[in-house]
Design a protein around this motif. Structure first.
Motif, short mmCIF file in Angstrom:
data_model
loop_
_atom_site.label_atom_id
_atom_site.label_comp_id
_atom_site.label_asym_id
_atom_site.label_seq_id
_atom_site.Cartn_x
_atom_site.Cartn_y
_atom_site.Cartn_z
N GLU A 118 30.19 30.16 31.06
CA GLU A 118 31.52 29.73 31.64
C GLU A 118 32.47 30.87 32.26
O GLU A 118 33.13 31.01 33.08
CB GLU A 118 32.16 29.00 30.72
CG GLU A 118 33.56 28.34 31.10
CD GLU A 118 33.53 27.41 32.14
OE1 GLU A 118 34.33 27.15 33.00
OE2 GLU A 118 32.34 26.63 32.26
N CYS B 273 32.65 31.47 37.81
CA CYS B 273 33.44 31.50 39.09
C CYS B 273 32.97 32.87 39.74
O CYS B 273 32.71 32.60 41.18
CB CYS B 273 34.87 31.93 38.72
SG CYS B 273 35.83 30.33 38.29
N ASP C 291 29.76 31.37 41.44
CA ASP C 291 29.84 30.37 42.51
C ASP C 291 30.55 31.30 43.60
O ASP C 291 30.21 30.97 44.69
CB ASP C 291 31.05 29.37 41.74
CG ASP C 291 31.28 28.35 42.84
OD1 ASP C 291 30.28 27.47 43.30
OD2 ASP C 291 32.25 28.25 43.30
N ASN D 11 36.53 26.32 45.84
CA ASN D 11 36.99 26.61 44.66
C ASN D 11 37.82 27.46 44.19
O ASN D 11 37.91 28.00 43.19
CB ASN D 11 35.63 26.70 43.61
CG ASN D 11 34.82 25.49 43.62
OD1 ASN D 11 35.26 24.46 43.89
ND2 ASN D 11 33.37 25.81 43.53
N GLU D 12 38.64 27.92 45.20
CA GLU D 12 39.62 29.02 45.11
C GLU D 12 40.59 28.54 43.88
O GLU D 12 41.04 29.49 43.16
CB GLU D 12 40.41 29.56 46.39
CG GLU D 12 41.26 30.50 46.24
CD GLU D 12 41.86 31.10 47.79
OE1 GLU D 12 42.53 31.82 47.73
OE2 GLU D 12 41.33 30.19 48.74
N CYS E 71 39.16 28.87 40.42
CA CYS E 71 38.85 30.16 40.04
C CYS E 71 39.84 31.28 40.42
O CYS E 71 39.63 32.33 40.18
CB CYS E 71 37.54 30.44 40.64
SG CYS E 71 35.93 29.54 40.28
N GLN F 128 39.82 34.31 38.38
CA GLN F 128 38.96 35.18 38.22
C GLN F 128 38.40 35.92 39.34
O GLN F 128 37.35 36.62 39.29
CB GLN F 128 37.75 34.26 37.29
CG GLN F 128 38.24 33.63 36.15
CD GLN F 128 37.12 32.72 35.53
OE1 GLN F 128 35.84 33.32 35.52
NE2 GLN F 128 37.45 31.58 35.23
N LEU F 129 38.88 35.67 40.28
CA LEU F 129 38.48 36.00 41.68
C LEU F 129 38.98 37.46 41.82
O LEU F 129 40.26 37.99 41.15
CB LEU F 129 39.03 35.29 42.94
CG LEU F 129 38.53 33.89 43.13
CD1 LEU F 129 39.04 32.88 44.25
CD2 LEU F 129 37.05 33.79 43.13
#
Length: 389
Positions: A202, A206, A209, A340-341, A344, A347-348
């Motif tokens: 987990e 992000c 992905d 999925n912005e 996430c 975490q980006l």
């Protein structure tokens, strides 16, 4: 005749119809436009006054010829006939000098336009080199560039069975997609409780992905940006070559970058004045000397052909800027296409947001600072060559 006087004026008007990138640029371009309009009108007005006087004299002489008779007044008739020929020669010479003065004015304003165009290409060059996010864009799509991923990958690798002596080659370990695949596999077959595996996975979900989904798209942005940088380098080379060909006819042999760095423009203008002085001398003799007339016509043609070269470069520049804006509009769509912005967002990498900001900034730069014409192709050429008002 009158529409031809607007050749360079139309060129400058349409070239600088777009927004300037700052107040100083706007002032410089407005000054150039005003100077061009004033100079061209002055040349045309001076020609019109002198031509009107000669045409009136010619009309008077024609009336005298109608009233004289070769039999009853041979002397007066011959005088009037000779005067008519003289006036026609003077009109032809005046027309040639007018064309020469117009060509000189357009040519010199063309030099100033080349100076501005070169600064535009240098601005584009600086634009591309200053976008650090684009230069490091490959790191965004590489999970190995993220410290969280590296830490978790080491933990997952350490949980593999101790009797597994197979180690992934360094070459493959550096491959983003293989590295991501290895981490996924290690998370499933490694020694640990399922909940612990899920928790570790987990942490990097992000990152995995984002990098896997965006790998191809981000690399597309990188390579197409490199293509644009190369295109601008070619444009800058073309501008330097244009200057070389443009100034060769007046005997100036200094490269554009050297002329710019040494502020050698006055030397160039002096050589242009000498070139024009020789043509003016030829114009004075052109009615009696065919060789002088040919020299004059060739000189005017050379000046006009130089303007043609400039117009060709303007078209290349316009096409490149239009192409650049379309590329960045495509980049904007690509960068905003990560599904999925929202999930996430925490975490980006911050470089992702910076990339999107840089793309918007670039679109504005191409649209406002670098765009110098709204009309291209045949419509612009019609206006530049005076075939359409």
């Amino acid at each position: 005749m009158k529409t031809a006087t607007f050749l360079l004026l139309c060129c400058l008007s349409f070239c600088f119809g777009a927004k300037a990138n700052n107040g100083a640029d706007s002032l410089t371009l407005a000054t150039l436009l005003n100077e061009t309009a004033t100079e061209l009108r002055s040349i045309e007005q001076e020609w019109a006054v002198q031509a009107t006087v000669l045409k009136n004299d010619l009309e008077t002489v024609n009336q005298l010829l109608d009233s004289f008779n070769m039999v009853t007044a041979p002397t007066e008739y011959l005088w009037a006939l000779n005067r008519k020929l003289e006036l026609r020669d003077e009109l032809a010479t005046l027309e040639a000098v007018y064309q020469l003065n117009m060509a000189k004015a357009r040519y010199r304003k063309g030099l100033e336009l080349i100076k501005i165009m070169y600064e535009k290409t240098l601005g584009l060059d600086h634009h591309f080199t200053s976008l650090k996010t684009f230069q490091n864009i490959a790191q965004l799509s590489n999970p190995n560039a993220y410290p969280e991923f590296q830490q978790t990958k080491e933990v997952l690798a350490g949980r593999l069975k101790k009797d597994n002596d197979v180690r992934m080659p360094a070459l493959l370990a550096g491959n983003p997609l293989i590295s991501a695949t290895f981490s996924l596999v290690a998370s499933f077959i490694g020694e640990a409780e399922p909940k612990k595996k899920e928790k570790d996975l987990e942490k990097i979900a992000c990152i995995l992905d984002f990098t896997v989904r965006m790998y191809a798209d981000l690399n597309l942005i990188y390579y197409e940006t490199e293509f644009l940088k190369e295109g601008n380098a070619n444009l800058k080379t073309n501008c330097s070559q244009l200057f070389k060909e443009y100034t060769k006819m007046v005997g100036y042999k200094v490269e554009l970058d050297v002329c710019r760095s040494q502020d050698d423009w006055e030397t160039l203008y002096d050589q242009l004045d000498n070139y024009i002085a020789n043509l003016e001398a030829a114009a004075a003799k052109s009615k009696d000397d065919p060789a002088a007339n040919r020299e004059l016509m060739k000189g005017i043609a050379n000046l006009e052909f130089s303007i043609d070269r400039l117009l060709d470069f303007l078209e290349k520049y316009n096409n490149f800027v239009a192409q650049g804006e379309k590329y960045y509009q495509k980049f904007e769509v690509i960068a905003a296409n990560y599904p999925n912005e929202a999930a996430c967002v925490g975490q980006l990498p911050p470089q992702y947001a910076t990339l999107k900001q840089d793309i918007k900034f670039s679109i504005e730069k191409f649209r406002e600072a670098y765009n110098i014409a709204e009309l291209t192709g045949s419509k612009l050429k019609d206006l530049l060559y005076g075939t359409s008002d």
